[in-house]
Scaffold this motif. Sequence first.
Motif, mmCIF file in Angstrom:
data_model
loop_
_atom_site.group_PDB
_atom_site.id
_atom_site.type_symbol
_atom_site.label_atom_id
_atom_site.label_comp_id
_atom_site.label_asym_id
_atom_site.label_seq_id
_atom_site.Cartn_x
_atom_site.Cartn_y
_atom_site.Cartn_z
ATOM 1 N N GLN A 27 -18.086 24.232 5.931
ATOM 2 C CA GLN A 27 -16.988 25.003 5.342
ATOM 3 C C GLN A 27 -15.841 24.079 4.943
ATOM 4 O O GLN A 27 -15.268 24.220 3.873
ATOM 5 C CB GLN A 27 -16.494 26.077 6.332
ATOM 6 C CG GLN A 27 -15.383 26.933 5.792
ATOM 7 C CD GLN A 27 -15.825 27.805 4.636
ATOM 8 O OE1 GLN A 27 -16.988 28.119 4.498
ATOM 9 N NE2 GLN A 27 -14.881 28.187 3.806
ATOM 10 N N CYS A 31 -14.078 22.897 0.852
ATOM 11 C CA CYS A 31 -12.705 23.326 0.602
ATOM 12 C C CYS A 31 -11.856 22.101 0.276
ATOM 13 O O CYS A 31 -11.945 21.078 0.949
ATOM 14 C CB CYS A 31 -12.165 24.041 1.838
ATOM 15 S SG CYS A 31 -10.577 24.800 1.563
ATOM 16 N N CYS A 33 -7.851 20.832 -1.558
ATOM 17 C CA CYS A 33 -6.494 21.281 -1.854
ATOM 18 C C CYS A 33 -5.881 20.356 -2.894
ATOM 19 O O CYS A 33 -6.065 19.139 -2.845
ATOM 20 C CB CYS A 33 -5.658 21.259 -0.574
ATOM 21 S SG CYS A 33 -3.966 21.812 -0.837
ATOM 22 N N TRP A 65 -5.785 25.908 -3.066
ATOM 23 C CA TRP A 65 -7.008 25.695 -2.286
ATOM 24 C C TRP A 65 -8.179 26.137 -3.140
ATOM 25 O O TRP A 65 -8.142 27.194 -3.762
ATOM 26 C CB TRP A 65 -6.963 26.509 -0.991
ATOM 27 C CG TRP A 65 -5.905 26.023 -0.053
ATOM 28 C CD1 TRP A 65 -4.624 26.475 0.046
ATOM 29 C CD2 TRP A 65 -6.037 24.977 0.900
ATOM 30 N NE1 TRP A 65 -3.944 25.777 1.004
ATOM 31 C CE2 TRP A 65 -4.790 24.843 1.556
ATOM 32 C CE3 TRP A 65 -7.076 24.132 1.274
ATOM 33 C CZ2 TRP A 65 -4.570 23.910 2.553
ATOM 34 C CZ3 TRP A 65 -6.861 23.197 2.267
ATOM 35 C CH2 TRP A 65 -5.615 23.095 2.898
ATOM 36 N N ASN A 67 -12.780 25.456 -4.011
ATOM 37 C CA ASN A 67 -14.079 24.910 -3.657
ATOM 38 C C ASN A 67 -14.437 23.849 -4.703
ATOM 39 O O ASN A 67 -14.675 24.180 -5.865
ATOM 40 C CB ASN A 67 -15.126 26.023 -3.651
ATOM 41 C CG ASN A 67 -16.513 25.537 -3.322
ATOM 42 O OD1 ASN A 67 -16.820 24.356 -3.451
ATOM 43 N ND2 ASN A 67 -17.358 26.447 -2.889
#
Length: 199
Positions: A27, A31, A33, A65, A67
């Motif tokens: 996860q 992710c 930023c 944020w 993916n």
Amino acid sequence: SDRRRYALSSNSTRRLVRIALVLVALQASACACELVEPGYVGIVVDKTGDRRAISAADVKVGRIWYNPYSTMIVVYPVRVVRVVWTKSVTEGPPIDESFSFNTNEGVSLNADVALSFHLLEAKAPDVYTRFRQTMDTLKDGYIRDVVRDALARAASEHTVDELVGEGRAKFQAEAEKLVRERFEKDGFVVDNFSLINEI
């Protein structure tokens, strides 16, 4: 028997903890930023699926944020950008970037140009969708071409004497008007357009 149950439950717990750690790591790797500073906008671009257009809802500022496997952030400046195209090797890149154009008599002249402009925030998605280029690439390509075309069109209406004499201000105003009209359609605002140095 109690020891065996404890060992089994302890092994099961360890397995669950390992699986949970792997899931958390997966996860976290999915992710990212991006911090979009003041004076810029971040355009959220979907790299997968059928959605190719970018809407105004995809323009963000601040911390974004996302993916990184399915999305990318393109940062465009909405602050004033200044560019100078000059013959001088001491200002800007050390090459001749001045513009050449012809008068209505067919005489070739050169001019150094300074341009300050900014992109309207609401138009950033349209500009990205149309060009798919960074602002630096646009400055050196499309924006430079617009200025070159405006100078050529305006100069073709004047004589050499007009351009190097009293008609210089009129020539500059005509070229600026052509640049403004073209940029307005694309979402750019001209803050300053000027001929610098001598023609």
